[in-house]
Design a protein around this motif. Structure first.
Motif, PDB file in Angstrom:
ATOM      1  N   THR A  87     -10.665  -8.287   6.138  1.00 54.85           N
ATOM      2  CA  THR A  87      -9.924  -9.540   6.299  1.00 54.85           C
ATOM      3  C   THR A  87     -10.441 -10.652   5.402  1.00 54.85           C
ATOM      4  OG1 THR A  87     -11.306  -9.889   8.212  1.00 54.85           O
ATOM      5  CG2 THR A  87      -9.034  -9.206   8.622  1.00 54.85           C
ATOM      6  N   THR A  88     -11.722 -10.609   5.072  1.00 54.00           N
ATOM      7  CA  THR A  88     -12.245 -11.667   4.214  1.00 54.00           C
ATOM      8  C   THR A  88     -11.583 -11.668   2.854  1.00 54.00           C
ATOM      9  OG1 THR A  88     -14.179 -10.337   4.654  1.00 54.00           O
ATOM     10  CG2 THR A  88     -14.516 -12.702   4.254  1.00 54.00           C
ATOM     11  N   PHE A  89     -11.226 -10.509   2.396  1.00 58.35           N
ATOM     12  CA  PHE A  89     -10.755 -10.417   1.024  1.00 58.35           C
ATOM     13  C   PHE A  89      -9.232 -10.470   0.905  1.00 58.35           C
ATOM     14  CE2 PHE A  89     -14.761  -8.148   1.318  1.00 58.35           C
ATOM     15  CZ  PHE A  89     -15.507  -8.972   0.506  1.00 58.35           C
ATOM     16  N   THR A  90      -8.571 -10.279   1.996  1.00 60.78           N
ATOM     17  CA  THR A  90      -7.124 -10.275   1.927  1.00 60.78           C
ATOM     18  C   THR A  90      -6.621 -11.295   2.924  1.00 60.78           C
ATOM     19  OG1 THR A  90      -7.604  -8.059   2.627  1.00 60.78           O
ATOM     20  CG2 THR A  90      -5.552  -8.407   1.443  1.00 60.78           C
ATOM     21  N   SER A  91      -5.678 -12.081   2.463  1.00 59.73           N
ATOM     22  CA  SER A  91      -5.052 -12.937   3.456  1.00 59.73           C
ATOM     23  C   SER A  91      -4.206 -12.010   4.321  1.00 59.73           C
ATOM     24  CB  SER A  91      -4.193 -13.989   2.776  1.00 59.73           C
ATOM     25  OG  SER A  91      -3.100 -13.366   2.157  1.00 59.73           O
ATOM     26  N   ASN A  92      -4.132 -12.318   5.575  1.00 56.10           N
ATOM     27  CA  ASN A  92      -3.490 -11.405   6.513  1.00 56.10           C
ATOM     28  C   ASN A  92      -2.043 -11.085   6.184  1.00 56.10           C
ATOM     29  OD1 ASN A  92      -5.226 -10.354   8.347  1.00 56.10           O
ATOM     30  ND2 ASN A  92      -5.330 -12.239   9.549  1.00 56.10           N
ATOM     31  N   ARG A 113      -0.441 -11.028   3.308  1.00 56.51           N
ATOM     32  CA  ARG A 113      -0.359 -10.094   2.200  1.00 56.51           C
ATOM     33  C   ARG A 113      -0.614  -8.674   2.677  1.00 56.51           C
ATOM     34  NH1 ARG A 113      -1.544 -10.548  -3.760  1.00 56.51           N
ATOM     35  NH2 ARG A 113      -2.728  -8.628  -3.754  1.00 56.51           N
ATOM     36  N   PHE A 114      -1.632  -8.578   3.508  1.00 57.00           N
ATOM     37  CA  PHE A 114      -2.027  -7.282   4.034  1.00 57.00           C
ATOM     38  C   PHE A 114      -0.889  -6.664   4.834  1.00 57.00           C
ATOM     39  CE2 PHE A 114      -4.601  -4.669   7.042  1.00 57.00           C
ATOM     40  CZ  PHE A 114      -5.090  -3.803   6.078  1.00 57.00           C
ATOM     41  N   GLN A 115      -0.230  -7.497   5.656  1.00 58.40           N
ATOM     42  CA  GLN A 115       0.874  -6.993   6.473  1.00 58.40           C
ATOM     43  C   GLN A 115       2.039  -6.520   5.613  1.00 58.40           C
ATOM     44  OE1 GLN A 115       1.643 -10.271   9.066  1.00 58.40           O
ATOM     45  NE2 GLN A 115      -0.164  -9.834  10.330  1.00 58.40           N
ATOM     46  N   ILE A 116       2.404  -7.360   4.644  1.00 64.06           N
ATOM     47  CA  ILE A 116       3.525  -6.987   3.771  1.00 64.06           C
ATOM     48  C   ILE A 116       3.247  -5.653   3.108  1.00 64.06           C
ATOM     49  CG2 ILE A 116       4.763  -7.595   1.658  1.00 64.06           C
ATOM     50  CD1 ILE A 116       4.375 -10.539   2.485  1.00 64.06           C
ATOM     51  N   TRP A 117       2.028  -5.537   2.598  1.00 68.17           N
ATOM     52  CA  TRP A 117       1.658  -4.290   1.948  1.00 68.17           C
ATOM     53  C   TRP A 117       1.683  -3.127   2.926  1.00 68.17           C
ATOM     54  CZ3 TRP A 117       1.663  -2.442  -2.656  1.00 68.17           C
ATOM     55  CH2 TRP A 117       1.629  -3.337  -3.730  1.00 68.17           C
ATOM     56  N   GLY A 118       1.135  -3.364   4.090  1.00 65.55           N
ATOM     57  CA  GLY A 118       1.084  -2.314   5.095  1.00 65.55           C
ATOM     58  C   GLY A 118       2.466  -1.805   5.445  1.00 65.55           C
ATOM     59  N   ILE A 119       3.373  -2.753   5.668  1.00 67.25           N
ATOM     60  CA  ILE A 119       4.731  -2.366   6.075  1.00 67.25           C
ATOM     61  C   ILE A 119       5.451  -1.637   4.958  1.00 67.25           C
ATOM     62  CG2 ILE A 119       7.008  -3.282   6.696  1.00 67.25           C
ATOM     63  CD1 ILE A 119       5.412  -5.492   8.244  1.00 67.25           C
ATOM     64  N   SER A 120       5.369  -2.196   3.733  1.00 59.27           N
ATOM     65  CA  SER A 120       6.092  -1.516   2.649  1.00 59.27           C
ATOM     66  C   SER A 120       5.506  -0.134   2.388  1.00 59.27           C
ATOM     67  CB  SER A 120       6.120  -2.360   1.371  1.00 59.27           C
ATOM     68  OG  SER A 120       4.984  -3.153   1.270  1.00 59.27           O
ATOM     69  N   LEU A 121       4.208  -0.048   2.571  1.00 62.48           N
ATOM     70  CA  LEU A 121       3.569   1.258   2.384  1.00 62.48           C
ATOM     71  C   LEU A 121       4.088   2.268   3.408  1.00 62.48           C
ATOM     72  CD1 LEU A 121       1.228   2.352   0.487  1.00 62.48           C
ATOM     73  CD2 LEU A 121      -0.177   2.292   2.530  1.00 62.48           C
ATOM     74  N   LEU A 122       4.219   1.807   4.661  1.00 61.16           N
ATOM     75  CA  LEU A 122       4.707   2.700   5.709  1.00 61.16           C
ATOM     76  C   LEU A 122       6.134   3.154   5.416  1.00 61.16           C
ATOM     77  CD1 LEU A 122       3.330   1.243   9.057  1.00 61.16           C
ATOM     78  CD2 LEU A 122       2.694   3.337   7.847  1.00 61.16           C
ATOM     79  N   VAL A 123       6.962   2.212   4.949  1.00 63.98           N
ATOM     80  CA  VAL A 123       8.348   2.553   4.631  1.00 63.98           C
ATOM     81  C   VAL A 123       8.386   3.605   3.529  1.00 63.98           C
ATOM     82  CG1 VAL A 123      10.500   1.668   3.653  1.00 63.98           C
ATOM     83  CG2 VAL A 123       9.257   0.319   5.363  1.00 63.98           C
ATOM     84  N   VAL A 124       7.626   3.354   2.475  1.00 62.19           N
ATOM     85  CA  VAL A 124       7.593   4.302   1.363  1.00 62.19           C
ATOM     86  C   VAL A 124       7.088   5.662   1.848  1.00 62.19           C
ATOM     87  CG1 VAL A 124       6.491   4.832  -0.850  1.00 62.19           C
ATOM     88  CG2 VAL A 124       7.315   2.528  -0.386  1.00 62.19           C
ATOM     89  N   LEU A 125       6.058   5.603   2.681  1.00 63.33           N
ATOM     90  CA  LEU A 125       5.493   6.841   3.213  1.00 63.33           C
ATOM     91  C   LEU A 125       6.506   7.624   4.018  1.00 63.33           C
ATOM     92  CD1 LEU A 125       1.856   6.448   4.499  1.00 63.33           C
ATOM     93  CD2 LEU A 125       2.837   8.136   2.945  1.00 63.33           C
ATOM     94  N   ALA A 126       7.213   6.906   4.886  1.00 62.57           N
ATOM     95  CA  ALA A 126       8.234   7.552   5.710  1.00 62.57           C
ATOM     96  C   ALA A 126       9.279   8.203   4.815  1.00 62.57           C
ATOM     97  CB  ALA A 126       8.868   6.536   6.643  1.00 62.57           C
ATOM     98  N   ALA A 127       9.685   7.469   3.783  1.00 65.82           N
ATOM     99  CA  ALA A 127      10.676   8.003   2.852  1.00 65.82           C
ATOM    100  C   ALA A 127      10.131   9.261   2.176  1.00 65.82           C
ATOM    101  CB  ALA A 127      11.032   6.948   1.814  1.00 65.82           C
ATOM    102  N   LEU A 128       8.892   9.176   1.709  1.00 65.49           N
ATOM    103  CA  LEU A 128       8.303  10.312   1.017  1.00 65.49           C
ATOM    104  C   LEU A 128       8.136  11.507   1.945  1.00 65.49           C
ATOM    105  CD1 LEU A 128       5.557   8.629  -1.207  1.00 65.49           C
ATOM    106  CD2 LEU A 128       7.628   9.774  -1.979  1.00 65.49           C
TER     107      LEU A 128
END
Ligand SMILES: Nc1ncnc2c1ncn2[C@@H]1O[C@H](COP(=O)(O)OP(=O)(O)OP(=O)(O)O)[C@@H](O)[C@H]1O
Ligand SMILES: [Mg+2]
Lengths: 389, 255
Positions: free
Chosen positions: A4-9, A11-26
């Protein structure tokens, strides 16, 4: 490792969610598309994961490793020995883990031996390693085991795809967390000034060797699963030097500044490569090289860096509109020339009708590339003097 | 260990015995015995090429003395690695500033706390300490600036802050004043005193005599790698030998 120190929360969430979507698609992909695309995607995933694992170490430190092919090849051979056509010695997941471990150990050894070398010497030595292992295996296979090549048990395309996907996700997660961890900070400071890093308490050697070895794990694992795609392997196929250069080029192509730069770079590149290889088998290496040289010269921060700046200049309106410098015009002409040259080259290789198409497409790609550059120049993207002339 | 001296008065934080370093045939540092007491500010002077930076490199373990022994707080630290020396409590700056130019100012300092101290500091502690240190050296306003955009004086301050972030007991400053103007130099001298007031022992290499003479309690003079004198600023200024090889030269140069 405090994320958490290095990432604003946010940003982290947006990345997390888009990653999950891409993962689900893949993860569901093989159900929608044909096996051609599954295979293509397997290759693309492989290139991305090799590029990303290369970037884990070489990105922040600036040590250009050309050992990728060695780690990959070790994985391939592990599979070839433990997973031959005649019957698997061990279950495949275990073989992949073993391949990862062997690559890790090789990474530790190579790291300990070569990481005191700087710059080009490190690159040369790591590349030497690829050739060394390749030659040794060649000798070993011919003189000791008396096998020219080996046959690996084949697997279902979808199975290979899923295994690759798992390695891919593991690579991305590892890369992400290393980047965000204190190891990432240490690597970055080593890249900036190794001596200063040592004097503020960083165990420079240990950090370098460990991270180098970790980055090798995924290449080895990818090699192990890829072996069953290759079916027939020998030292030349397993230790293909091109695979050492690929990740470097792909990462630079995408841009090393951002985490997703190498991912996007490798994805575009891998697709382009497969596309060119199947559509224009003769044009492919040439176009490949040409595009690369241009990327290195004109987009030093890579595809992502360029797009970022383009977006920024679109948002803020064109900044200090500069006329394109004569170097830019020159490069534009050079691009057309390059296209024409490629057109002539392919003309001789193939039947009259095909080469026209090949050459035409190549020329169009080259020209389009330069048109984009020209457009960027007008947007204030490339200022005069940008090329250092 | 102090010989015959009451411990609480003169605790030797750093000691060197017969410290020597050859570069090929050149003795950059030659059989130097030295010591630094806790809480002191010691000056290290000498003409160009005298071996001052080399001695710093030996203390901070960039180089290994051969032969010779260096002790920190009584412990033999010869042969340890730079990161170990740092974590034990010896920090340094460089003659040519070596900051992480592409990182923001604050990040430079945080890196010092991150790796230079023993593990166990929370990120909140590290962030707070980094901010305090920037305040201490006068760089608070620039914490987000990329380090490469700082002026030389500020880069030097940043390097000091980064060194302090490793929580040293002994700080080695290599030519902190070089390249600074009169105002900046005065600020730097004041900074050195404030660091000492924090309880940190300081060894500083300096060519600027005014700074050395007014800040240091004791001065060691090197010449051709050998220690030729040692004493209070007054003793050094009056030493015939030192004036001959070094201060005379300095007076000619007008500094
Ligand atoms: N890494 C090295 N390799 C070879 N010679 C070196 C090395 N470092 C220093 N020297 C030599 O050792 C001698 C002492 O150098 P050093 O840098 O310690 O001098 P210095 O007292 O710090 O001088 P200055 O005041 O110019 O900084 C010089 O003659 C220098 O050329
Ligand atoms: Mg020096």
């Amino acid at each position: 490792m405090d994320i958490t120190t290095f990432t604003s929360n946010k940003r982290f969430q947006i990345w997390g969610i888009s990653l999950l979507v891409v993962l689900a698609a893949l993860a569901t992909l093989p159900q929608w598309v044909g096996s051609y695309y599954v295979v293509l995607l397997t290759f693309i995933l492989m290139y991305i994961l090799i590029t990303v694992s290369w970037t884990i170490f070489s990105g922040p430190t600036g040590y250009m490793s050309l050992a990728s092919a060695a780690f990959f090849g070790v994985g391939v051979y592990t599979s070839a020995i433990l997973f031959p056509m005649t019957g698997a010695v061990l279950p495949l997941p275990l073989i992949i883990v073993i391949a990862g471990i062997i690559s890790f150990i090789l990474g530790l050894l190579v790291g300990a031996l070569t990481l005191r070398l700087k710059g080009i010497y490190f690159a040369i030595f790591t590349f030497g390693l690829v050739l060394l292992i390749q030659r040794f295996l060649l000798w070993f296979e011919m003189n000791i085991t008396a096998t020219r090549g080996r046959f690996v048990a084949t697997l279902d395309n979808n199975y290979i795809y899923y295994v690759m996907l798992v390695i891919f996700v593991a690579t991305l997660l590892t890369a992400y967390f290393i980047r965000r961890s204190r190891f990432g900070l240490a690597l970055q400071s080593i890249g900036e000034n190794e001596e200063a890093a040592a004097h503020i308490g960083i165990n420079v050697t240990l950090v370098k060797v460990i991270i180098f070895a970790i980055s090798a794990v995924f290449m080895g694992a990818a090699g192990a699963i890829m072996a069953s795609k290759l079916i027939y392997i020998d030292p030349y196929i397993a230790f293909n030097p091109l695979l050492s250069f690929m990740p470097v080029l792909m990462a630079i192509f995408g841009g090393l500044g951002q985490f997703y730069g190498p991912i996007i770079g490798a994805a575009v590149f891998a697709y382009l490569q497969e596309f060119l290889k199947t559509e224009f088998p003769f044009a492919y290496m040439f176009t490949f090289g040409l595009v690369l040289v241009m990327v290195m010269v004109f987009m030093p921060s890579g595809l992502v860096g360029m797009i970022q700046r383009l977006l920024a200049s679109l948002k803020e309106g064109p900044q200090e509109k500069s006329t394109p410098s004569w170097t830019l015009i020159f490069s534009f002409l050079f691009g057309i020339l390059g296209g024409l040259v490629s057109w002539f080259i392919f003309r001789e290789r193939r039947g009259a009708r095909v080469h026209l198409k090949v050459g035409g497409v190549v020329t169009i790609i080259v020209i389009a590339f330069y048109l984009i550059l020209l457009l960027l120049a007008y947007l204030g993207e490339l200022r005069s003097g940008y090329f250092g002339i | 260990m102090p010989r015959g001296v009451p411990r609480e008065i003169n605790v030797r934080i750093l000691e060197g015995e017969g410290v020597t370093k050859y570069f090929g045939g050149l003795a950059a540092v030659s059989n130097v015995d030295f010591h630094v007491d806790e809480g002191e500010i010691v000056g290290l002077i000498g003409p160009n090429g005298a071996g001052k930076t080399t001695l710093f490199n030996l203390i901070s373990a960039s180089l290994v003395p051969k032969p010779g022994v260096i002790k920190f707080k009584g412990e033999n630290i010869t042969g340890k690695k730079p990161y170990q020396i740092c974590r034990m409590g010896v920090a340094r700056t460089f003659q040519m500033v070596k900051i992480f130019t592409n990182m923001p100012v604050l990040e430079n300092v945080r890196l010092g706390s991150f790796f230079g101290t023993l593990p166990g500091m929370s990120s909140a502690d590290i962030a707070r300490e980094a901010a305090e240190l920037l305040e201490f050296v006068g760089l608070s306003a620039m914490s987000a600036t990329p380090a490469k955009d700082l002026t030389l004086a500020n880069q030097k301050r940043l390097e000091v802050a980064r060194a302090l972030a490793t929580r040293p007991e002994l700080l080695l400053l290599d030519e902190l004043m070089a390249g600074l103007n009169a105002t900046e130099m005065a600020q730097a001298m004041e900074l050195v005193k404030r660091i000492r007031d924090k309880g940190i022992t300081i060894v500083m290499i300096e060519h600027v005599m005014k700074a050395i003479m007014s800040v240091c309690e004791r001065i060691i003079v090197l010449h051709h790698g050998e220690k030729i004198a040692e004493g209070t600023p007054r003793e050094i200024a009056n030493s015939k030998k030192v004036v001959e090889v070094y201060l005379g030269e300095q007076a000619d140069a007008g500094s």
